[in-house]
Enzyme design. Structure first.
Site, PDB file in Angstrom:
ATOM      1  N   ARG A   1       2.765 -10.479   6.478  1.00 37.57           N
ATOM      2  CA  ARG A   1       4.332 -10.693   6.947  1.00 37.57           C
ATOM      3  C   ARG A   1       4.525  -9.758   8.240  1.00 37.57           C
ATOM      4  O   ARG A   1       5.742  -9.610   8.532  1.00 37.57           O
ATOM      5  CB  ARG A   1       5.098 -10.032   5.881  1.00 37.57           C
ATOM      6  CG  ARG A   1       5.114 -10.830   4.652  1.00 37.57           C
ATOM      7  CD  ARG A   1       5.713 -10.205   3.396  1.00 37.57           C
ATOM      8  NE  ARG A   1       7.134 -10.052   3.683  1.00 37.57           N
ATOM      9  CZ  ARG A   1       8.003  -9.420   2.344  1.00 37.57           C
ATOM     10  NH1 ARG A   1       7.179  -9.225   1.396  1.00 37.57           N
ATOM     11  NH2 ARG A   1       9.057  -9.244   2.724  1.00 37.57           N
TER      12      ARG A   1
ATOM     13  N   PRO B   1       0.796  -1.251  -0.194  1.00 36.71           N
ATOM     14  CA  PRO B   1      -0.150   0.116   0.070  1.00 36.71           C
ATOM     15  C   PRO B   1       0.832   1.175   0.102  1.00 36.71           C
ATOM     16  O   PRO B   1       1.779   1.568   1.056  1.00 36.71           O
ATOM     17  CB  PRO B   1      -0.971  -0.148   1.228  1.00 36.71           C
ATOM     18  CG  PRO B   1      -0.774  -1.512   1.653  1.00 36.71           C
ATOM     19  CD  PRO B   1       0.303  -2.134   1.094  1.00 36.71           C
ATOM     20  N   GLU B   2       0.769   1.881  -1.011  1.00 38.12           N
ATOM     21  CA  GLU B   2       1.327   3.544  -1.136  1.00 38.12           C
ATOM     22  C   GLU B   2       0.121   4.408  -1.220  1.00 38.12           C
ATOM     23  O   GLU B   2      -1.097   4.294  -0.746  1.00 38.12           O
ATOM     24  CB  GLU B   2       2.059   3.592  -2.441  1.00 38.12           C
ATOM     25  CG  GLU B   2       3.088   2.411  -2.501  1.00 38.12           C
ATOM     26  CD  GLU B   2       3.664   2.427  -3.995  1.00 38.12           C
ATOM     27  OE1 GLU B   2       4.120   3.633  -4.465  1.00 38.12           O
ATOM     28  OE2 GLU B   2       4.291   1.296  -4.272  1.00 38.12           O
TER      29      GLU B   2
ATOM     30  N   ARG C   1      16.167  -1.856  -4.396  1.00 37.05           N
ATOM     31  CA  ARG C   1      14.794  -2.034  -4.766  1.00 37.05           C
ATOM     32  C   ARG C   1      14.760  -2.662  -6.078  1.00 37.05           C
ATOM     33  O   ARG C   1      15.381  -2.108  -7.189  1.00 37.05           O
ATOM     34  CB  ARG C   1      13.902  -0.931  -4.759  1.00 37.05           C
ATOM     35  CG  ARG C   1      13.691  -0.204  -3.375  1.00 37.05           C
ATOM     36  CD  ARG C   1      12.671  -1.467  -2.462  1.00 37.05           C
ATOM     37  NE  ARG C   1      12.639  -1.250  -1.028  1.00 37.05           N
ATOM     38  CZ  ARG C   1      13.578  -1.768  -0.048  1.00 37.05           C
ATOM     39  NH1 ARG C   1      14.051  -2.919  -0.513  1.00 37.05           N
ATOM     40  NH2 ARG C   1      13.478  -1.522   1.080  1.00 37.05           N
TER      41      ARG C   1
ATOM     42  N   LYS D   1       1.410   7.439   4.114  1.00 34.00           N
ATOM     43  CA  LYS D   1       0.683   6.073   4.001  1.00 34.00           C
ATOM     44  C   LYS D   1       0.114   5.380   5.203  1.00 34.00           C
ATOM     45  O   LYS D   1      -0.140   4.370   5.501  1.00 34.00           O
ATOM     46  CB  LYS D   1       1.895   5.081   3.554  1.00 34.00           C
ATOM     47  CG  LYS D   1       2.497   5.300   2.098  1.00 34.00           C
ATOM     48  CD  LYS D   1       3.960   4.650   1.999  1.00 34.00           C
ATOM     49  CE  LYS D   1       4.466   4.998   0.709  1.00 34.00           C
ATOM     50  NZ  LYS D   1       6.041   4.243   0.681  1.00 34.00           N
TER      51      LYS D   1
END
Length: 292
Positions: free
Chosen positions: A127, A2-3, A280, A60
């Site tokens: 997670r 989620p951004e 990334r 966020k």
DNA sequence: CACTTGACCTGTCCGC
DNA sequence: TGCGGACAGGTCAAGT
């Protein structure tokens, strides 16, 4: 993961679903969850019988404001979900049996919040990177609380001039690392960093001091365009993301490079490649995106 | 201080 | 079929 567009989409959904509802029970099904509850006293005193009065988002981070002058402050990190299931239509028409809402709670459910009219809000997080805190609302209104967060990109006062000046405080940083840095600009993560850089025709390893005024203007415009498109599409579902109703987002259908390595660049037809930038996975068109 | 890297997690995928 | 290892990425502590 989620951004900004995903958290905003969840916020808009929860706003419709939760405002006015009263909490009657809180079940914590993951004892390893460190940040919640602060302690049982807090939950009993500030959550039970509390009414949901407002939903907010900053960067966020999602905020659920309660009538007790306390707020639930939530970060979903990579795999967090906030899904509301309404007991009244859970098994009703129009909901396929394999729908997420019919499977909850599942083995990733960390917290269940039950409401007076039988609805339940599930906080799932496969997670376990996400967190929920119960904090006095006054703390959130203090500017100090978000001092490590840069401006909201979709607010009107976030001009390309403001953006440029914030970036120029980090002259030797690679562009993608800067976009991911929440203290420079809030809400961008890996997906929208890659998409914005492709749209602005800038290589993610470009060093900020090498950019000119037109680059800053183009990048600023690209960020707004990408975020707004994603908001209209209900966000991006890579693996885990769902909105407050349990529905996936559609943005990745419109994505130009993210998760499209090996496919052809929509602009020039060269194959998109995947490299590593700022630790990334990063998707680029080497032909279109200029290294500065 | 400026900047980069690794740790935190667990499900999934790939090679053997 | 199963097993080990790499990989996914938001954030922050630790390192250069």
């Amino acid at each position: 993961m989620p951004e900004l567009p995903e958290v905003e989409t969840i916020k808009l959904g929860l706003e419709k679903l939760l405002i006015g509802k009263i909490i009657i029970k809180v079940i914590v099904s993951d004892n390893s969850l460190k940040s919640f509850p602060n302690n049982q006293f807090d939950v009993n005193k500030f959550m039970l019988n509390a009414r949901i009065v407002a939903l907010r988002r900053r960067a966020k981070i999602l905020i659920i404001e309660l009538s007790t002058a306390y707020s639930l402050v939530i970060h979903l990190k990579m795999t967090g979900q906030l899904v509301f299931v309404d007991g009244k239509y859970r098994f009703g028409a129009g909901h396929p049996n394999d729908s997420l809402v019919n499977r909850l709670p599942d083995n990733s459910t960390r917290i269940s919040i039950k409401f007076k009219d039988e609805g339940v809000l599930y906080f799932n997080d496969q997670r376990k990177f996400g967190w929920i805190k119960l904090l006095p609302t006054t703390i959130l209104n203090d500017k100090d609380f978000f001092r490590h967060h840069g401006p909201e990109p979709l607010q009107k006062n976030f001009t390309s001039y403001v953006f440029k000046n914030r970036l120029l405080k980090h002259k030797n940083t690679m562009l993608k690392a800067a976009l991911l840095n929440q203290s420079i600009i809030a809400g961008i993560g890996n997906i929208y960093a890659d998409e914005s850089l492709w749209l602005a025709k800038l290589h993610p390893k470009s060093v900020i001091s090498n950019l000119n005024d037109k680059d800053f203007v183009r990048l600023h415009r690209a960020i707004l365009e990408v975020l707004n498109l994603s908001l209209r599409a209900g966000g991006s579902t890579d693996k885990n993301y769902v909105d407050a109703y349990g529905n996936k987002g559609n943005y990745l259908k419109f994505a130009n490079v993210f998760r499209r390595e090996g496919q052809l660049c929509p602009q020039c037809g060269e194959p998109i490649i995947k490299i590593r930038v700022a630790s990334r996975g990063t998707h680029i068109c080497l032909n279109c995106q200029i290294l500065k």
